[in-house]
Design a protein around this motif. Structure first.
Motif, mmCIF file in Angstrom:
data_model
loop_
_atom_site.group_PDB
_atom_site.id
_atom_site.type_symbol
_atom_site.label_atom_id
_atom_site.label_comp_id
_atom_site.label_asym_id
_atom_site.label_seq_id
_atom_site.Cartn_x
_atom_site.Cartn_y
_atom_site.Cartn_z
ATOM 1 N N LEU A 33 0.823 -1.201 0.000
ATOM 2 C CA LEU A 33 0.000 0.000 0.000
ATOM 3 C C LEU A 33 0.862 1.258 0.000
ATOM 4 O O LEU A 33 0.583 2.222 -0.737
ATOM 5 C CB LEU A 33 -0.928 -0.016 1.211
ATOM 6 C CG LEU A 33 -1.707 1.261 1.511
ATOM 7 C CD1 LEU A 33 -2.595 1.611 0.331
ATOM 8 C CD2 LEU A 33 -2.510 1.100 2.785
ATOM 9 N N GLU A 34 1.899 1.280 0.799
ATOM 10 C CA GLU A 34 2.755 2.458 0.855
ATOM 11 C C GLU A 34 3.465 2.685 -0.470
ATOM 12 O O GLU A 34 3.623 3.833 -0.913
ATOM 13 C CB GLU A 34 3.759 2.313 1.992
ATOM 14 C CG GLU A 34 3.119 2.364 3.365
ATOM 15 C CD GLU A 34 4.117 2.380 4.501
ATOM 16 O OE1 GLU A 34 3.768 2.892 5.568
ATOM 17 O OE2 GLU A 34 5.246 1.880 4.323
ATOM 18 N N ALA A 35 3.893 1.607 -1.134
ATOM 19 C CA ALA A 35 4.523 1.741 -2.450
ATOM 20 C C ALA A 35 3.516 2.288 -3.460
ATOM 21 O O ALA A 35 3.864 3.126 -4.309
ATOM 22 C CB ALA A 35 5.062 0.385 -2.908
ATOM 23 N N GLN A 36 2.265 1.835 -3.380
ATOM 24 C CA GLN A 36 1.236 2.326 -4.293
ATOM 25 C C GLN A 36 0.936 3.798 -4.046
ATOM 26 O O GLN A 36 0.772 4.578 -4.994
ATOM 27 C CB GLN A 36 -0.027 1.481 -4.136
ATOM 28 C CG GLN A 36 0.135 0.053 -4.633
ATOM 29 C CD GLN A 36 -1.087 -0.802 -4.341
ATOM 30 O OE1 GLN A 36 -1.926 -0.446 -3.507
ATOM 31 N NE2 GLN A 36 -1.191 -1.929 -5.011
ATOM 32 N N ALA A 37 0.846 4.189 -2.778
ATOM 33 C CA ALA A 37 0.552 5.588 -2.451
ATOM 34 C C ALA A 37 1.651 6.512 -2.984
ATOM 35 O O ALA A 37 1.365 7.590 -3.523
ATOM 36 C CB ALA A 37 0.403 5.744 -0.940
ATOM 37 N N ARG A 38 2.904 6.083 -2.843
ATOM 38 C CA ARG A 38 4.012 6.887 -3.375
ATOM 39 C C ARG A 38 3.940 6.951 -4.900
ATOM 40 O O ARG A 38 4.244 7.985 -5.506
ATOM 41 C CB ARG A 38 5.348 6.310 -2.919
ATOM 42 C CG ARG A 38 5.644 6.525 -1.442
ATOM 43 C CD ARG A 38 7.083 6.192 -1.119
ATOM 44 N NE ARG A 38 7.369 4.779 -1.309
ATOM 45 C CZ ARG A 38 7.285 3.858 -0.343
ATOM 46 N NH1 ARG A 38 6.909 4.217 0.875
ATOM 47 N NH2 ARG A 38 7.570 2.590 -0.589
ATOM 48 N N TYR A 39 3.547 5.848 -5.529
ATOM 49 C CA TYR A 39 3.441 5.796 -6.982
ATOM 50 C C TYR A 39 2.372 6.774 -7.473
ATOM 51 O O TYR A 39 2.563 7.462 -8.480
ATOM 52 C CB TYR A 39 3.101 4.368 -7.412
ATOM 53 C CG TYR A 39 3.117 4.115 -8.903
ATOM 54 C CD1 TYR A 39 4.274 3.662 -9.536
ATOM 55 C CD2 TYR A 39 1.981 4.305 -9.675
ATOM 56 C CE1 TYR A 39 4.295 3.409 -10.902
ATOM 57 C CE2 TYR A 39 1.988 4.059 -11.035
ATOM 58 C CZ TYR A 39 3.145 3.606 -11.638
ATOM 59 O OH TYR A 39 3.164 3.356 -12.991
#
Length: 510
Positions: free
Chosen positions: A397-403
């Motif tokens: 989720l954190e990787a997606q939010a940064r993306y």
């Protein structure tokens, strides 16, 4: 009333809150729409006895807002909900959340390159970017059983627990032994006069080593954040090591099967019951469950396990597959969730008015688990092919939010009004996902499970390591997207004013 913002987030659960924090820290203007009167999503809805996470609490929390004061290794529903409320307060999100606001439609306007979102109360929200953090664990799924409407007792789904009904002295039937069923069964057995469990498929249930975290360790993590971070990293790496057996070498999981079978044999004295609750498919093919007292509960004289689901429901009894009636005062469904129901309840229309549910008619799928062709500036958090079941969803989720933040910034820097993922890039991703899925323990050759679907990817999962997924999302590949030029710009060598509706143009890869 119409509200305009650069980014709109639908859903204030774990995903929506995570994206909201990423936007807030990046200075991107946003609003969050939440249909419920409170935030929390899954952890607000699921209040059944025993509701808890089966991932260690220190990993099931954001890296940017760690909690050194978790009370036990695995947190329960109330503690997780309290944590999410604290995150929202700490990052100043509450003024940006519109509670009791149910979204009914979202439509892409090709002329303005914006999303127009309509709510049930008649309000309108207009934004350049739309992020769906609607989750998949709150639209209950019920089996179709003849006679269900004739039942005279109380009935409910685990996600809509009726706390007003006193179970003392009641004959309770539990349908389903998935994650929620295994968690709630011991609590039902303690309170009810009898418990009948309808089991369609025996789950693999491993011991849950849940222990209280001592106060000295909580103080240590609070005073030395670096130590806390290393502890969290250790949990993450152990789960990644374990995940290798799920996504790359399923044969390694077979080593653990005899150990679990011996545990079942040690706890289940009755040979016929032991055979009934022993899985007949490879460990890991379906979701692996964790409990310290589930098997012990099945040994109780007032607990009865029935093979298969209910064949018929009558006013005071439930009939099983062989025709035996089971007296029932309370019927509890632990039958899981409709994973696409959250999306289907919102009419989402992209380019040309194409509906998202039509695009997914052949099965839910997306590019990198985030984007869908012909739906510009739309991102799905923990969407299809964007999560794995062997570890915490938070790192993903954190990787997606940064993306998503990167996508907003890339669109700005390109002088564009919108970006949409290319179909050929999506097809390549789905073909790669299907090839990777074939080597996993979740593949169709091992068993049938809800991880499989009819999409081009063949699965709703990301069938590889979380580390590999996070590395893929570190950089947005411009060549995988097309960009809609801003008004008056000349991205593709032609000014915007020459056409009524902006034409999509490609931006070369970096």
């Amino acid at each position: 009333m119409t509200t305009r913002t650069e980014a709109l987030i639908i859903g204030a659960g774990l995903s929506g809150i995570g994206q909201a924090v990423a936007f807030a820290r990046s200075g991107i203007d946003f609003v969050v729409l939440e249909k419920a009167p409170d935030l929390g999503g899954t952890w607000r809805s699921n209040t059944y006895p025993g509701a808890a996470c089966d991932v260690e609490a220190h990993l099931y929390s954001y890296s940017h807002t760690k909690n050194p004061y978790w009370r036990s290794t695995y947190a329960g529903q109330e503690e997780i909900l309290g944590y999410l409320r604290g995150v929202a307060r700490r990052h100043g999100l509450l003024p940006r959340i519109r509670f009791d606001t149910r979204v009914v439609s979202a439509r892409w306007d090709e002329a303005t390159a914006e999303w127009t979102v309509e709510t049930a109360d008649g309000d309108t929200y207009v934004s350049r970017f739309l992020v769906l953090g609607v989750g998949g664990l709150h639209v209950p799924r019920f089996p179709e059983v003849p006679g269900a409407a004739t039942f005279r007792g109380s009935s409910w789904h685990t996600s809509c627990w009726n706390h007003d009904v006193d179970l003392a002295g009641k004959h309770v039937a539990l349908v389903g032994v998935g994650a929620s069923g295994v968690q709630v069964a011991p609590h039902l057995a303690e309170r009810a006069a009898s418990l009948t469990i309808f089991q369609r498929t025996a789950p693999w249930v491993l011991p849950k080593a849940d222990t209280a975290i001592p106060a000295w360790r909580q103080r240590l993590f609070a005073r030395l954040p670096a130590v806390h971070s290393w502890h969290r990293l250790g949990i993450y790496l152990r789960r990644e090591k374990r995940g290798f057996g799920f996504h790359t070498r399923p044969d390694l999981l077979r080593v653990a099967e005899p150990i679990v079978r011996r545990r079942i044999a040690e706890q289940i004295a009755d040979p016929s019951l032991r055979a009934l609750v022993t899985p007949d498919y490879p460990l890991g093919c379906k979701r692996v469950l964790f409990s310290a007292d589930y098997y012990a509960t099945l040994n109780r004289p007032d607990v009865h396990v029935v093979a298969g689901g209910p064949a018929e429901i009558r006013p005071d009894t439930i009939v099983d597959a062989v025709g035996e009636e089971h007296r029932t005062d309370v019927l509890v469904y632990a039958t899981g969730f409709d994973l696409t129901g959250s999306f289907d309840r919102i009419e989402i229309a992209g380019i040309g008015g194409r509906l998202l549910k039509e695009a997914w008619r052949g099965g839910t799928h997306g590019y990198q688990g985030l984007a869908v062709p012909d739906f510009p500036n739309l991102f799905l958090l923990l969407g299809p092919n964007g999560f794995a079941p062997y570890t915490s969803v938070v790192p993903n989720l954190e990787a997606q939010a940064r993306y998503v933040v990167q996508a907003v910034r890339t669109t700005r820097s390109a002088g564009a009004r919108a970006l949409t993922v290319r179909r050929d890039a999506t097809d390549r991703f789905l073909a790669e996902t299907r090839a990777r899925f074939a080597r996993t323990v979740w593949a169709p050759g091992n068993c049938r499970n809800w991880y499989q679907n009819t999409s081009p990817a063949g699965t709703v999962l990301w069938p590889d390591s979380i580390l590999r997924y996070r590395l893929r999302l570190r950089t947005l590949r411009k060549g995988d997207y097309e960009f809609l030029p801003a008004r008056g710009s000349v991205l593709a060598g032609r000014p915007d004013r020459e056409r009524q509706v902006p034409r999509r143009t490609s931006v070369p890869a970096e």
